[in-house]
Scaffold this motif. Structure first.
Motif, PDB file in Angstrom:
ATOM      1  N   MET A 185       0.901  -1.183  -0.097  1.00 15.76           N
ATOM      2  CA  MET A 185       0.176  -0.118  -0.165  1.00 15.76           C
ATOM      3  C   MET A 185       0.913   1.169   0.234  1.00 15.76           C
ATOM      4  SD  MET A 185      -3.181  -1.034   2.447  1.00 15.76           S
ATOM      5  CE  MET A 185      -4.452  -0.153   1.571  1.00 15.76           C
ATOM      6  N   MET A 186       0.513   2.048  -1.108  1.00 15.76           N
ATOM      7  CA  MET A 186       1.492   3.418  -0.993  1.00 15.76           C
ATOM      8  C   MET A 186       0.644   4.889  -1.024  1.00 15.76           C
ATOM      9  SD  MET A 186       4.099   4.079  -4.025  1.00 15.76           S
ATOM     10  CE  MET A 186       3.118   4.627  -5.377  1.00 15.76           C
ATOM     11  N   ALA A 187       1.019   5.607  -0.243  1.00 14.95           N
ATOM     12  CA  ALA A 187       0.386   6.874  -0.126  1.00 14.95           C
ATOM     13  C   ALA A 187       1.106   7.734  -1.204  1.00 14.95           C
ATOM     14  CB  ALA A 187       0.751   7.778   1.059  1.00 14.95           C
ATOM     15  N   GLY A 188      -0.092   8.406  -2.063  1.00 16.69           N
ATOM     16  CA  GLY A 188       0.623   9.424  -3.028  1.00 16.69           C
ATOM     17  C   GLY A 188       0.604   8.634  -4.391  1.00 16.69           C
ATOM     18  N   ASN A 189       1.106   9.279  -5.293  1.00 19.08           N
ATOM     19  CA  ASN A 189       1.279   8.717  -6.747  1.00 19.08           C
ATOM     20  C   ASN A 189       2.731   9.161  -7.011  1.00 19.08           C
ATOM     21  OD1 ASN A 189       1.465   8.009  -9.421  1.00 19.08           O
ATOM     22  ND2 ASN A 189      -0.385   9.168  -9.888  1.00 19.08           N
ATOM     23  N   ARG A 190       3.748   8.357  -6.863  1.00 22.41           N
ATOM     24  CA  ARG A 190       5.143   8.747  -6.998  1.00 22.41           C
ATOM     25  C   ARG A 190       5.973   7.769  -7.936  1.00 22.41           C
ATOM     26  NH1 ARG A 190       6.280   8.711  -0.634  1.00 22.41           N
ATOM     27  NH2 ARG A 190       5.569   6.665  -1.158  1.00 22.41           N
ATOM     28  N   PRO A 191       5.882   8.268  -9.281  1.00 18.79           N
ATOM     29  CA  PRO A 191       6.491   7.284 -10.304  1.00 18.79           C
ATOM     30  C   PRO A 191       7.629   6.640  -9.917  1.00 18.79           C
ATOM     31  CG  PRO A 191       5.601   9.172 -11.311  1.00 18.79           C
ATOM     32  CD  PRO A 191       5.584   9.407  -9.607  1.00 18.79           C
ATOM     33  N   ALA A 192       8.696   7.354  -9.170  1.00 15.51           N
ATOM     34  CA  ALA A 192       9.944   6.596  -8.717  1.00 15.51           C
ATOM     35  C   ALA A 192       9.752   5.502  -7.802  1.00 15.51           C
ATOM     36  CB  ALA A 192      11.022   7.765  -8.402  1.00 15.51           C
ATOM     37  N   ALA A 193       8.794   5.622  -6.813  1.00 13.74           N
ATOM     38  CA  ALA A 193       8.401   4.572  -6.026  1.00 13.74           C
ATOM     39  C   ALA A 193       7.726   3.418  -6.407  1.00 13.74           C
ATOM     40  CB  ALA A 193       7.726   5.550  -4.819  1.00 13.74           C
ATOM     41  N   VAL A 194       6.822   3.611  -7.464  1.00 12.33           N
ATOM     42  CA  VAL A 194       6.292   2.570  -8.140  1.00 12.33           C
ATOM     43  C   VAL A 194       7.489   1.772  -8.790  1.00 12.33           C
ATOM     44  CG1 VAL A 194       4.795   1.931 -10.060  1.00 12.33           C
ATOM     45  CG2 VAL A 194       3.959   3.834  -8.328  1.00 12.33           C
ATOM     46  N   GLY A 195       8.147   2.643  -9.414  1.00 11.26           N
ATOM     47  CA  GLY A 195       9.211   1.781 -10.161  1.00 11.26           C
ATOM     48  C   GLY A 195      10.030   1.120  -9.170  1.00 11.26           C
ATOM     49  N   ARG A 196      10.645   1.652  -8.236  1.00  7.26           N
ATOM     50  CA  ARG A 196      11.555   0.798  -7.475  1.00  7.26           C
ATOM     51  C   ARG A 196      10.833  -0.220  -6.762  1.00  7.26           C
ATOM     52  NH1 ARG A 196      12.460   5.160  -3.477  1.00  7.26           N
ATOM     53  NH2 ARG A 196      13.099   3.429  -1.908  1.00  7.26           N
ATOM     54  N   ALA A 197       9.448  -0.209  -6.346  1.00  9.13           N
ATOM     55  CA  ALA A 197       8.829  -1.176  -5.777  1.00  9.13           C
ATOM     56  C   ALA A 197       8.597  -2.354  -6.851  1.00  9.13           C
ATOM     57  CB  ALA A 197       7.461  -0.646  -5.257  1.00  9.13           C
ATOM     58  N   MET A 198       8.507  -2.250  -8.129  1.00  8.01           N
ATOM     59  CA  MET A 198       8.343  -3.253  -8.971  1.00  8.01           C
ATOM     60  C   MET A 198       9.541  -3.885  -9.326  1.00  8.01           C
ATOM     61  SD  MET A 198       5.314  -3.025  -9.600  1.00  8.01           S
ATOM     62  CE  MET A 198       4.829  -4.062 -10.839  1.00  8.01           C
ATOM     63  N   ALA A 199      10.865  -3.059  -9.162  1.00  7.82           N
ATOM     64  CA  ALA A 199      12.198  -3.643  -9.400  1.00  7.82           C
ATOM     65  C   ALA A 199      12.441  -4.560  -8.061  1.00  7.82           C
ATOM     66  CB  ALA A 199      13.168  -2.497  -9.370  1.00  7.82           C
ATOM     67  N   ALA A 200      11.788  -4.420  -7.133  1.00  9.41           N
ATOM     68  CA  ALA A 200      11.819  -5.067  -5.990  1.00  9.41           C
ATOM     69  C   ALA A 200      11.286  -6.542  -5.867  1.00  9.41           C
ATOM     70  CB  ALA A 200      11.630  -4.326  -4.639  1.00  9.41           C
ATOM     71  N   GLY A 201      10.523  -6.528  -6.776  1.00  4.47           N
ATOM     72  CA  GLY A 201       9.608  -7.721  -6.905  1.00  4.47           C
ATOM     73  C   GLY A 201       8.200  -7.719  -6.410  1.00  4.47           C
ATOM     74  N   VAL A 202       7.540  -6.490  -6.248  1.00  7.54           N
ATOM     75  CA  VAL A 202       6.334  -6.290  -5.859  1.00  7.54           C
ATOM     76  C   VAL A 202       5.507  -6.452  -6.851  1.00  7.54           C
ATOM     77  CG1 VAL A 202       4.719  -4.433  -5.085  1.00  7.54           C
ATOM     78  CG2 VAL A 202       6.994  -4.579  -4.076  1.00  7.54           C
ATOM     79  N   HIS A 203       4.415  -7.311  -6.863  1.00  7.56           N
ATOM     80  CA  HIS A 203       3.389  -7.818  -7.883  1.00  7.56           C
ATOM     81  C   HIS A 203       2.208  -6.610  -7.789  1.00  7.56           C
ATOM     82  CE1 HIS A 203       5.553 -11.432  -7.846  1.00  7.56           C
ATOM     83  NE2 HIS A 203       5.282 -11.360  -9.214  1.00  7.56           N
ATOM     84  N   GLY A 204       1.974  -6.079  -6.690  1.00  5.09           N
ATOM     85  CA  GLY A 204       0.648  -5.108  -6.693  1.00  5.09           C
ATOM     86  C   GLY A 204       1.110  -3.893  -5.917  1.00  5.09           C
ATOM     87  N   ILE A 205       0.289  -2.857  -6.183  1.00  5.26           N
ATOM     88  CA  ILE A 205       0.611  -1.607  -5.365  1.00  5.26           C
ATOM     89  C   ILE A 205      -0.844  -1.019  -5.398  1.00  5.26           C
ATOM     90  CG2 ILE A 205       1.544   0.531  -5.369  1.00  5.26           C
ATOM     91  CD1 ILE A 205       3.808  -0.541  -6.849  1.00  5.26           C
TER      92      ILE A 205
END
Length: 150
Positions: free
Chosen positions: A24-44
């Protein structure tokens, strides 16, 4: 979403590759989304997500799909993020509808999420099915996932 969370997500994925991770993520931060996906997260999902959208995200991840709210998915486009996909023959709207379909959302839920009429969702879905050669909307979503377009 700090580095500790991303390290933990990465460690879980390394230890149990079949484990789907949703953050779960607060706000819409493209860099954070990219980092999370690179870390192996499947859903945000945003922290203010309603229960139906959270359940749809969990179902999508359990089915092996990269699943996130459309507001966050737009952030991932063009970042080289797994699941954001390479250039595709699908329109942005078709990709959004298929991504939500892959997550288990109904036509009514997709319409509400994307602020569209249910008939518009059906028309977009129909165009996607024809483009991808799917048998139905779920098959079209499966094809799009396999191609890395959603």
């Amino acid at each position: 979403m700090g580095d500790d969370v991303l390290r933990l997500a990465s460690a879980v994925r390394a230890r149990v590759p079949s484990c789907g991770i949703v953050l779960m993520m607060a706000g819409n931060r493209p860099a954070a989304v990219g980092r999370a996906m690179a870390a192996g997260v499947h859903g945000i999902v945003p922290t203010d997500t309603g229960l139906p959208r959270l359940i749809a995200t969990l179902k999508g991840v359990a089915a092996g799909c990269v699943t996130m709210a459309p507001s966050l998915a737009g952030s991932a486009m063009g970042l080289g993020v797994p699941g954001a996909g390479p250039a595709t023959k699908l329109s942005t709207r078709e990709s959004q509808v298929l991504r939500l379909t892959a997550g288990g959302a109904t036509v009514k839920e997709i319409a509400a999420e994307l602020y569209l009429a249910a008939g518009t969702v059906r028309n977009v879905t129909s165009a996607s099915i024809k483009k991808l050669g799917g048998r139905n909307r779920f098959d079209a979503a499966r094809i799009a996932v396999e191609q890395g377009w959603i």
